[in-house]
Design an enzyme around this catalytic site. Structure first.
Site, short mmCIF file in Angstrom:
data_model
loop_
_atom_site.label_atom_id
_atom_site.label_comp_id
_atom_site.label_asym_id
_atom_site.label_seq_id
_atom_site.Cartn_x
_atom_site.Cartn_y
_atom_site.Cartn_z
CE LYS A 182 13.12 -47.01 -13.61
NZ LYS A 182 13.28 -47.91 -14.62
CD GLU A 215 12.34 -50.20 -16.25
OE1 GLU A 215 13.20 -51.11 -15.95
OE2 GLU A 215 11.98 -49.22 -15.69
CG ASP A 260 16.25 -54.26 -17.46
OD1 ASP A 260 16.80 -53.27 -17.58
OD2 ASP A 260 14.65 -54.22 -17.61
#
Lengths: 616, 183
Positions: free
Chosen positions: A84, A184, A206
């Site tokens: 990613k 997200e 996060d």
């Protein structure tokens, strides 16, 4: 006419096989909504998380997840993890020269696209991500009993346009229909807020394997409104692992930057294991280059503190944007595996002046939220009381004279959004004009990310400053940009659509898609098999229902032959391939045609007599 | 927005203002809570997510409606941009030549303030400047409110006031940068 038609009306009450996918740096998950509640989908061994690791064998074999992780030890040069971090990135951005890395990179001539070198094979991050998505898709289709109609895939809020495009293309490559790219933190808030029925202002902290996002949302009247978002798309738990691994390698006189990929991979894996064990333990051992060393939690905290401190800047900026202090928030939600580390929790508590919430599993919460959004968009039960409003993470602008950026759409603007800016020609009889679209907060083009360049040509020759060229930037609900330019004064319409590139042009993506289709015959076969199985089970069940309701309409002999055909079909569903299942489905359908006609006639008679036609 | 009989989303009407889009009266004075609430209500009605299963035409219209609602929210929640928008509805674009402040004394003053901010050595000085700027800003905004809501003053005066407001906002940004530099 047979059971297929008669029973066909009830075409599986399951409306919309849709799922949410968290395509994470370290782990990926898929989740679905069952009876109004989001749940993660497990693999046959009962694991919810799929390690985001892909192993490419020397003879075109492929392993994804735990199996790939297991291979990493023996053939680390053929294993790709944390892909990613490379999505939508060029060579230069992908890898700092002095960084410990297990990969060998290759690059195209312009350095636009990064490739992983695996022996004589080269793969792009996009293809690696697609392999992970394919496994999740298969898992979901198995669980849901048929092909997926769509998926919501999560991305870090801070992902720029190129990274979003790359994610969407990876999904396309994996044969998924993307209902929406969802940020997200927004997904986490959705899972959290719906679960807790909360109202007020919430920060979502996060910290994943490779990315850090900080967002503040307002939850009110069922609307989840992102107020502001910030972060660092290259900061996460992987950096903790690297800090630990580099420390111990240096202790043994190994210079991290020159460590062989296999050495780096082993050290990073050992560091990760130690970090995870220290969540509960105070002291642990790890093996670095054949030598066992110990690591205390205190030493771990010391090693990761410099990384952790990098989260403070984005947090302060986000709070400042809103004119808030940490203690004004109604809650701080932790998301991402890295927030399990006790030092991270302590640091968050200090930054915000309040104890963070972590009622939901930080590894699962994003996928659960994505499943909720998938259900909202394509599911069985559209709810009108919930709405997500997301924002543009980074400003979008055009280059003007002197390499200065003219911002046209601003960060933290609610999307979808559109804005226009008028430009004009600077020379007489100028017939073309170049545009350069960039993304970022800095004033100079050189400091922003270049998204696209395009030329508007075919302008009618006019005096300088006469042309009126309207450039439109539009961002859709996925956060993806579309640019167009048009000359207005003369009524001549010259317009151009630009798809921002992330190094791979559309043609390359198409080619990859085609190749994947060639190699994907297995996937297609699997899909056809699942479809046939579902249909076979459905028609077998339809016969049971029909016999229960209208059994008097068949003779004993007919009943026996129907049941025999049904048993043969179910046997095929359990043990045979697609062709046999389809064949036996057809047989049962033909055999039941006469029965179906009788049932139809009976219900018509009943209807004419004014009696209930239910059961038809 | 929706057809009375078929309940389908209709195209965005020509000339629909931001105030129309949020269902607010065309005034400078508004209650921010009401802006927020109207924004949420309208977004819920027209957001593309509501039309995920509808025809492509309806989805496109939903996108257009939502874009307008978002733009309206962004513009109207801030008093300075709200005032500029109201003046725009009267045909005057703030920042264009004819609306520009030409007063040399004013421009000189802005320059001096800008320098003072750049040279400030501690946050106490900056705090004082920030407070002074805030008072000036509020006075100008009150002038705008008087013009739009109570017909006080002339259009030219307001155009210049809003232009001044832009300078003050730029100073505000410099202040923030300086605050960060000083930690």
């Amino acid at each position: 006419m047979g059971l297929l038609q008669i029973g066909g009306k009830a075409k599986e009450k399951c409306a919309g096989r849709v799922v949410g996918i968290d395509l994470g740096t370290t782990y990926s998950l898929v989740a679905q909504v069952v009876d109004g509640t989001p749940r993660p989908i497990a693999d046959p061994e009962g694991h919810f998380t799929l390690p985001s690791v892909v192993w490419y064998g020397p003879n075109a074999e492929l392993e994804v997840g735990r199996q790939a992780q297991a291979k990493a030890g023996e053939r680390s040069d053929r294993t790709i993890a944390s892909v990613k971090r490379f999505m939508g990135r060029g060579q230069a951005e992908s890898h700092k020269a002095d960084e410990l890395t297990p990969y060998q990179f290759a690059s195209d001539r312009e350095g636009q696209v990064v490739y992983f070198k695996l022996g004589d094979k080269k793969v792009t991050p996009l293809e690696v991500s697609a392999e992970i998505l394919k496994v999740l898709r298969a898992r979901a289709e198995e669980a849901l009993g048929g092909p997926l109609e769509g998926a919501v895939i999560t991305v870090p809020a801070y992902f720029d346009d190129a990274q979003r495009q790359a994610t969407k293309d990876a999904a396309r490559l994996a044969g998924l229909t993307v209902l929406r790219l969802l940020n997200e933190p927004t997904a986490a808030a959705l899972a959290y807020g719906l679960d807790q029925k909360k109202q007020g202002l919430f920060a979502i902290f996060d910290l994943g394997g490779g990315t850090f996002d900080i967002s503040v949302l307002k939850l009110e009247d069922g609307v989840f409104q992102v107020l502001t978002t910030g972060g660092d798309s290259r900061l996460g738990g992987d950096d903790f692992d690297r800090a630990i691994a580099e420390h111990f390698l240096k202790e043994q006189g190994v210079e991290p930057a020159t460590a062989a990929p296999a050495v780096a991979a082993r050290a990073l894996a050992a560091a990760r294991g130690a970090k995870e064990r220290l969540t509960d333990a105070e002291l642990t051992d790890l093996v670095i280059e054949g030598k066992t060393v110990s690591l205390t939690r205190a030493k771990l905290n010391e090693l990761i503190t410099p990384v952790l401190r990098k989260t403070a800047g984005p947090v302060r900026r986000v709070l400042k944007d809103l004119g808030l202090e940490g203690k004004d928030l109604d809650g701080v939600v932790l998301v991402g595996g890295s927030t399990r580390v006790p030092a991270v929790r302590a640091y968050v508590a200090e930054l915000f002046g309040q104890k963070p919430l972590s009622d939901l599993d930080p590894d699962q919460v994003v996928a659960l939220g994505a499943a909720v959004q998938a259900d909202l968009l394509g599911g069985s039960n559209p709810r009108s009381d919930v709405l997500l409003l997301d924002v543009l993470p980074l400003s979008l602008g055009l280059e003007t004279m002197g390499g200065v950026v003219e911002k046209i759409l601003h960060r933290n603007q609610t999307i979808p959004a559109v804005a226009q800016q008028e430009f004009t020609t600077y020379a007489d009889r100028q017939t073309g004009m170049d545009f350069h679209v960039v993304q970022g907060e800095r004033e100079l083009v050189a400091d922003c990310r270049s998204l696209a360049r395009f030329k508007l040509s075919g302008l009618p020759p006019m005096g300088a400053g006469m042309a009126r060229i309207m450039v439109t930037l539009a961002v859709d609900a996925d956060g993806i940009l579309d640019v167009s330019a048009e000359e207005g004064t003369t009524g001549t319409r010259a317009s151009v659509q630009v798809k921002p590139s992330y190094g791979l042009d559309d043609e390359t993506v198409e080619k990859m898609l085609l190749e994947s289709f060639e190699h994907a015959q297995d996937d297609v076969d699997q899909r056809l098999l699942i479809e046939a199985q579902v249909e076979g089970r459905r028609i077998a069940a339809a016969l049971d229902r029909a016999l229960a309701e209208d059994g008097v309409l068949v003779s004993d002999a007919e009943r026996a032959s129907l049941l025999k055909a049904q048993a043969a079909l179910l046997e095929a569903v359990a043990n045979k391939g697609t062709a046999v299942i389809l064949e036996r489905t057809k047989q049962l359908d033909e055999l039941s045609a006469e029965f179906a006609v009788r049932r139809m006639n009976r219900s018509i008679t009943q209807a004419l007599e004014g009696r209930s036609a239910e059961g038809m | 927005m929706f057809c009375g009989t078929c309940k389908k989303l209709q195209p965005v009407p020509k000339g629909r203002t931001y105030f129309d889009a949020l269902g607010l009266p065309k005034r400078q004075a508004v209650d921010l809570q009401v802006v927020e609430q109207h924004f949420r209500e309208n977004a819920k009605e027209v957001h593309p997510d509501r039309f995920a299963q509808s025809s492509p035409i309806e989805r496109k219209l939903a996108l257009e409606h939502t874009t307008l609602v978002n733009q309206a929210y962004r513009t109207l929640k801030d008093p300075a941009s709200r005032a500029e928008y109201l003046l725009g509805l009267e045909g005057v674009v703030v920042g264009k030549e004819e609306a520009r402040t030409q007063d040399p004394a004013f421009l000189m003053e802005m320059l001096e303030l800008q320098e003072a901010i750049g040279e400030a050595k501690d946050s106490v000085v900056l705090d004082r400047q920030a407070a002074a700027l805030k008072v000036r800003r509020e006075r100008l905004l009150e002038q705008a409110r008087g013009y739009f809501d109570d017909h006080l003053g002339t259009r030219d005066e307001i155009a210049r006031a809003l232009d001044e407001l832009r300078y003050l906002r730029r100073l505000d940004q410099s202040l923030e940068v300086r605050f960060e530099e000083l930690g």
